[in-house]
Design an enzyme around this catalytic site. Structure first.
Site, PDB file in Angstrom:
ATOM      1  N   ARG B 122      16.067 -30.593  44.060  1.00  0.00           N
ATOM      2  CA  ARG B 122      15.336 -31.870  44.159  1.00  0.00           C
ATOM      3  C   ARG B 122      14.413 -32.136  42.974  1.00  0.00           C
ATOM      4  NH1 ARG B 122      14.478 -30.227  49.730  1.00  0.00           N
ATOM      5  NH2 ARG B 122      16.145 -31.087  51.015  1.00  0.00           N
ATOM      6  N   LYS B 144      17.066 -42.623  31.680  1.00  0.00           N
ATOM      7  CA  LYS B 144      18.310 -42.935  32.389  1.00  0.00           C
ATOM      8  C   LYS B 144      19.255 -41.745  32.266  1.00  0.00           C
ATOM      9  CE  LYS B 144      20.166 -47.135  32.030  1.00  0.00           C
ATOM     10  NZ  LYS B 144      20.485 -48.497  31.471  1.00  0.00           N
ATOM     11  N   GLU B 186      23.220 -48.965  17.567  1.00  0.00           N
ATOM     12  CA  GLU B 186      22.090 -49.126  18.494  1.00  0.00           C
ATOM     13  C   GLU B 186      20.807 -49.460  17.731  1.00  0.00           C
ATOM     14  OE1 GLU B 186      22.096 -49.049  21.874  1.00  0.00           O
ATOM     15  OE2 GLU B 186      24.047 -48.167  22.320  1.00  0.00           O
ATOM     16  N   GLU B 238      14.699 -50.838  35.347  1.00  0.00           N
ATOM     17  CA  GLU B 238      15.685 -51.840  34.962  1.00  0.00           C
ATOM     18  C   GLU B 238      15.773 -52.979  35.970  1.00  0.00           C
ATOM     19  OE1 GLU B 238      19.808 -50.484  34.476  1.00  0.00           O
ATOM     20  OE2 GLU B 238      19.567 -51.006  32.404  1.00  0.00           O
ATOM     21  N   ARG B 242      14.153 -54.548  31.022  1.00  0.00           N
ATOM     22  CA  ARG B 242      14.899 -53.445  30.431  1.00  0.00           C
ATOM     23  C   ARG B 242      16.366 -53.775  30.199  1.00  0.00           C
ATOM     24  NH1 ARG B 242      14.312 -47.053  31.858  1.00  0.00           N
ATOM     25  NH2 ARG B 242      16.034 -46.321  30.597  1.00  0.00           N
ATOM     26  N   ASN B 246      20.716 -53.800  27.085  1.00  0.00           N
ATOM     27  CA  ASN B 246      22.168 -53.744  27.255  1.00  0.00           C
ATOM     28  C   ASN B 246      22.903 -54.790  26.418  1.00  0.00           C
ATOM     29  OD1 ASN B 246      22.283 -51.558  29.130  1.00  0.00           O
ATOM     30  ND2 ASN B 246      21.383 -52.934  30.637  1.00  0.00           N
ATOM     31  N   HIS B 249      26.538 -54.340  25.631  1.00  0.00           N
ATOM     32  CA  HIS B 249      27.040 -53.225  26.451  1.00  0.00           C
ATOM     33  C   HIS B 249      28.063 -53.657  27.490  1.00  0.00           C
ATOM     34  CE1 HIS B 249      23.995 -50.940  24.435  1.00  0.00           C
ATOM     35  NE2 HIS B 249      24.260 -49.858  25.130  1.00  0.00           N
ATOM     36  N   HIS B 253      31.240 -51.670  27.345  1.00  0.00           N
ATOM     37  CA  HIS B 253      31.766 -50.858  28.446  1.00  0.00           C
ATOM     38  C   HIS B 253      33.235 -51.148  28.696  1.00  0.00           C
ATOM     39  CE1 HIS B 253      27.654 -49.926  30.531  1.00  0.00           C
ATOM     40  NE2 HIS B 253      27.887 -49.161  29.492  1.00  0.00           N
ATOM     41  N   HIS B 266      30.674 -44.324  22.180  1.00  0.00           N
ATOM     42  CA  HIS B 266      29.914 -45.370  22.858  1.00  0.00           C
ATOM     43  C   HIS B 266      29.318 -46.365  21.851  1.00  0.00           C
ATOM     44  CE1 HIS B 266      27.127 -47.288  25.633  1.00  0.00           C
ATOM     45  NE2 HIS B 266      26.125 -46.947  24.848  1.00  0.00           N
TER      46      HIS B 266
END
Lengths: 362, 362
Positions: B122, B144, B186, B238, B242, B246, B249, B253, B266
């Site tokens: 945890r 993330k 990026e 997000e 935030r 992206n 993206h 993706h 990526h």
């Protein structure tokens, strides 16, 4: 309408209400936020047969799409692989980040559905609807979610709070006797660690609780939720105080793991573990031996086993307990009692622990 | 001693420093808290061959037990199954809750090691040591973490912050050219969404950045970390702002997923996605078409592909983009630009999106 008891839980990870009432399932639609896009209803075949249709009809009042996910029943299936079945089903149905997961079932369903909620698309909201006494008084409160690993119980998981816990005391009418006993073990645990008068109340009412007298159950559940909510509000991430909730659990985990997950109910193993923790407390902290007998008698009265399995002997016991994740670099820390109603964490010499194991196993 | 640049990240989930300096690996032991019991060093065979011995020797200065966990290399292995290899190794070594995970590698290692840290018992602490430009400017900042699922990228994960990010710019000397280009995609993204002058600076210095001039890289990395740290400090989970990170993206993706994870880096896919996002911004928001050409030219200058694969046509494209987890119940939300240096989220009519796909794929 029945009176609805409400216990508020406040943690850094979230604030949420626990609602307790007979017939509470009928109002479940109110727990779903208006901005949810869909509902993933996670349950098991047994619970689904008993109340799946009723719950689906109630949730349909929201007008939202409902995707049922029915998982195999039992602790033996609380695994990484079963968890992945949830993701397969939810992603296959293209459920998005505004989905709300409803966990309908006992502790196993709650732990897995809660963990799935914690990590599905990095976190979606979920509602706990516990259907066993054990999950109503224990696992549905506090945000501990997890799955088991072959090398230990609850090893992979998250602290993740639900947006609401909805407890319908009526569902206990169909609960098997063994599960009632297992749940009552956690109820008396709260008395042992926090409240001697509540422990005495449990001693007086053990028969009525086992017979499911509604007024007694309502008191026991509400008090248990209050105790647990208070503890987790002090210490969400189990850095100290919260660990007292694990009274009986180090021994209990060894009993469960040694017997093979699923052979015994978690609460049954904890019941035996409470006696062993009391016995070790007597060895180490001067806990009165007469009170060890009171614990043993109450564990028996609620219908839990009062002795554990000998397994492969003390070496296997020690190694199973050492695998428990509350240990730090090999040392075993126990939760022990100076007296009834008070709990502390403490390491214990191996020879005392072994004596307690030998005395309480066959 | 070199000057150490420090960027502070503040989120509700944690405060932590990003340290940037040549030779930073040599001071890595300082990032391990004194109360840690052991260190799980998670890396891949390529990085391990390049710097595994050096890092192990440095970490040995702590006197703590070091357990190496070497995972297969590449995005194709960023899976549920590989994640479980981490747990098998850590539980097999009986690592407890006070273990610190060190993630030594690129974005794939960082995402998996970070997610493992989020859910091992945890939650345990972890330190990000990004070894690619892409991970230094992007994935190591912001918490993330995730693994892929056959039905979508990064579908299972958590928001979980490291206790420190340690960036050694010297490690970029051995980085393959394609990975430099992917990282620079990026970097220019930050200019496009937040800072037109920084975009112009990238245009002027594209050649020098590709040639890895140390002073230019230090500026680019530091500025990128500052941009990202600012955005995630405003919006850790997000819920709005935030998502502007992206940019490119959603298209990216689809390119990655359609080509099979691992065929393209990526950042390379994001490079092409930036052009497509600029093109869609021109269709929908009046973004100047001359600026679309500037974006195309800069993407080319840093060495990324300027056209994507046609795949099975627009239907497959739409369905791949719809599988992206930022969509809400079927609708696709894009990050688009009214002008360079400004980004907003906006749905787009399917026919415009299809036109952009056809124009930018072969």
């Amino acid at each position: 309408m029945h009176t609805v008891e409400t216990v508020q839980v406040q943690t850094p990870g979230g604030h949420y209400p626990i609602h307790i009432a007979p017939g509470r399932l009928a109002t479940l639609a109110q727990a779903i936020p208006a901005d949810a896009t869909s509902i993933a209803l996670i349950t098991n075949p047994v619970v689904h047969a008993l109340m799946g249709d009723e719950v689906t009809q109630v949730l349909a009042q929201t007008g939202k799409r409902i995707v049922p996910v029915i998982l195999p029943d039992g602790e033996a299936h609380k695994t990484w692989e079963t968890l992945n079945q949830i993701f397969d089903a939810m992603l296959g149905a293209q459920l998005d980040r505004r989905t709300v997961i409803v966990a309908l079932g006992g502790g196993v369903i709650g732990d897995m559905a809660g963990f799935a909620a914690a990590v599905y698309m990095r976190g979606v909201r979920f509602v706990q609807v516990p259907t066993t006494l054990l999950s109503q008084v224990d696992s549905s409160v506090g945000g501990k979610t997890a799955v088991n690993h072959p090398l230990g119980k609850n090893m992979i998981g998250a602290f993740y709070q639900p947006i609401a816990v909805e407890i319908d005391t009526d569902v206990l009418k169909t609960l098997p006797d063994r599960e009632m006993s297992a749940g009552l073990a956690e109820v008396i645990k709260y008395g042992l660690i926090l409240d001697a008068p509540f422990f005495e109340w449990c001693e007086k009412n053990a028969v009525g609780l086992r017979e499911r007298e509604p007024e007694l159950l309502a008191i026991a559940i509400r008090r248990s939720c209050e105790f647990k909510a208070w503890v987790v509000s002090q210490d969400e991430r189990e850095s100290g105080l919260r660990e007292i909730l694990n009274l009986g659990h180090t021994f209990g985990h060894a009993i469960e793991a040694g017997s093979g997950y699923g052979a015994l109910l978690h609460g049954e193993a904890v019941g035996t573990g409470l006696i062993m923790a009391a016995d070790l407390s007597a060895e180490l902290l001067g806990f009165p031996s007469a009170d060890v007998e009171r614990v043993r008698k109450l564990v028996e009265a609620i219908g839990c086993p009062t002795v554990g399995p000998r397994l492969g002997g003390v070496d296997q016991w020690m190694s199973l307990m050492r695998g428990d994740k509350k240990t730090r670099a090999g040392e075993i820390t126990f939760v022990l009692m100076p007296k009834i109603g008070e709990a502390i964490r403490r390491g214990a010499p191996a020879e005392l622990v072994e004596r307690v194991i030998l005395r309480n196993t066959v």
